[in-house]
Write an enzyme that holds these catalytic residues in place. Sequence first.
Site, PDB file in Angstrom:
ATOM      1  CG  ASN A  24      27.528  40.151  26.930  1.00 29.01           C
ATOM      2  OD1 ASN A  24      27.374  38.941  26.801  1.00 29.01           O
ATOM      3  ND2 ASN A  24      27.033  41.037  26.078  1.00 29.01           N
ATOM      4  CD  GLU A  78      21.205  45.135  25.152  1.00 29.27           C
ATOM      5  OE1 GLU A  78      20.801  43.986  25.063  1.00 29.27           O
ATOM      6  OE2 GLU A  78      21.911  45.679  24.284  1.00 29.27           O
ATOM      7  NE  ARG A 109      23.010  39.626  26.236  1.00 27.12           N
ATOM      8  CZ  ARG A 109      23.295  39.221  25.010  1.00 27.12           C
ATOM      9  NH1 ARG A 109      24.538  39.161  24.604  1.00 27.12           N
ATOM     10  NH2 ARG A 109      22.329  38.902  24.175  1.00 27.12           N
ATOM     11  CG  HIS A 123      17.432  42.209  21.057  1.00 26.02           C
ATOM     12  ND1 HIS A 123      16.984  42.251  19.745  1.00 26.02           N
ATOM     13  CD2 HIS A 123      18.767  41.986  20.992  1.00 26.02           C
ATOM     14  CE1 HIS A 123      18.005  42.063  18.941  1.00 26.02           C
ATOM     15  NE2 HIS A 123      19.107  41.895  19.660  1.00 26.02           N
ATOM     16  NE  ARG A 172      20.814  36.808  14.125  1.00 26.44           N
ATOM     17  CZ  ARG A 172      20.712  37.340  15.331  1.00 26.44           C
ATOM     18  NH1 ARG A 172      19.623  37.161  16.041  1.00 26.44           N
ATOM     19  NH2 ARG A 172      21.685  38.058  15.830  1.00 26.44           N
TER      20      ARG A 172
END
Length: 397
Positions: free
Chosen positions: A7, A384, A90, A179, A240
Site C-alpha cells: 500500500n 483489506e 492497493r 473504501h 473531514r
Amino acid sequence: MKILVLNCGSSSIKYALYEMENGTVITSGGIEKIGLPDSFINVKLNGGKHKIDSPIEEHTAGVKLIFQVLTTGPYAVMQSLEELDAVGHRMVHGGEKFNQSVLLTPEVMEAFEACNDLAPLHNPANIKGVNAVKALLPDLPQVGVFDTAFHQTMPDYAFMYALPYHLYKDYGVRRYGFHGTSHRYVSQRVCEFLGVQPEGKRIITCHIGNGASIAAVKDGKCVDTSMGLTPLEGLMMGTRSGDIDAGAVTFLMDKLHLDTKGISNLLNKESGLAGISELSNDFRDIMAAAEEGNEKARLAKDMYYYRIRKYIGEYAAALGGVDIILFTGGAGENQWEVRAGATQGLEFMGVKVDMEKNKNCRATEAIISADDSRVTVCVIPTDEELMIALDTKALVK
Ligand code: AMP
C-alpha cells in the site's frame, strides 16, 4: 504460494507478506517518512515490532529495503525473492476504467495513470510502487486492487451529480466512492459468517474509521455509497467535513480569502470531529471529553451518530428495505457507543440492538442485534490486505 501486499502512499509504504495456503500473514510492516532524513521501517514479526532507521530517498529504495528485510538479517522470512509469487497493490482511484482487480500490464498502467487527475496525491504514489517492484523484479506478476472498483455497479442516477452533464463527459465529475475493498470484503464475509447467500440480501455496510463511508449492497453489488468524486463527501469524519452545502464552500472562500488549496485544507484537515470539538480527531478522546461535560465534544459525538443514522435510513430506502447492517473500521469495530448511537431510534425499521451483546463485542465477528430483531446487526472486522492478497492469488493462478 507467497504474496506480498503493498500500500504505497506519497511518503509511506505499508506491506504484508501472506502465505496463501492458509491465508495468514507471515510478517508485515511499513516504511514512513520517505524522502525525509528521519525515515524508518517498522517490521512486525512473531508478535514483536522492530524499528530500523534508514535513509530512504524514494519509493524504489523503499521497496528494495522491504525486499532486503524479507530475505536477509534478523527478520528474514524467505531464503530468496524467488519464493515470492506475486505482488498485490492497493490502488486508489481507478475512475470508470476498472470495475475489478486486474493484472498490471503496461496498458493497464497507462489507463490508471489517466486517472491521476482524480486522485493527484494517491495515484502517482501507487504508480511509483508498481514501478519500483518492476525495476527490481521485472518478471514478477503484479495485480492492482482499486478502492473505487466495488462501487462501479452504482446506477447512473446514484452516481451522477446534478451538474451540467458535459462536466461528467469532459472531466469525469461523478461519484466514485472509496473504501471499496473494505466494503466488498465485509459484505462478502458477513454472508459467510451468517451462512447466507448474498443473492436477495440487502446489506448496509458502515466503515467507521478516521475516514468513514457507508455502502448499500444488494445481491452482493454496491448500489450506492456515501463518498463521492473524492473521499470528502458523506459522513462526518475525523478531520473531514463530509456533506456540506456547496454554497458554503464559495461563501467561505470569499470570507476567509481562501484559494482552492486553502479551502481543501479546511474541509479535509480541519473539520469533522476535530473541527467541531476543537480537541481531537480521535473518537476515544471525544467520548472521554463528552463524559467530562465538554459541550463541543458532546455536539461532535451527536452529529457523528446522527449522520450515520441518516445514511442508514437513506440506504434502507435505496435498497427497498434492509436485512443486514454491519459495522467495521476502527471505531465501528471497537466502540460500542458508536454502534449504539448510529442505530438508536431505528426500531421502527426493524433494527433492535441487544446492548449486552453490543457492549461485549470488540473487534470480533459477532451478531449484536436482539434475537427478535428483523434486521441482523453485525460487527465484521475489515481486512483489506487479505482481500488484495486473495484477488492477487485468483489473478495469477
Ligand atoms: P481507523 O481509521 O479505521 O484506524 O479508525 C480510527 C478511529 O477508530 C478513531 O476514531 C479511534 O477512536 C477508533 N479506534 C481505532 N482503534 C481503536 C481501539 N482499539 N479501541 C477503540 N477505538 C479505536
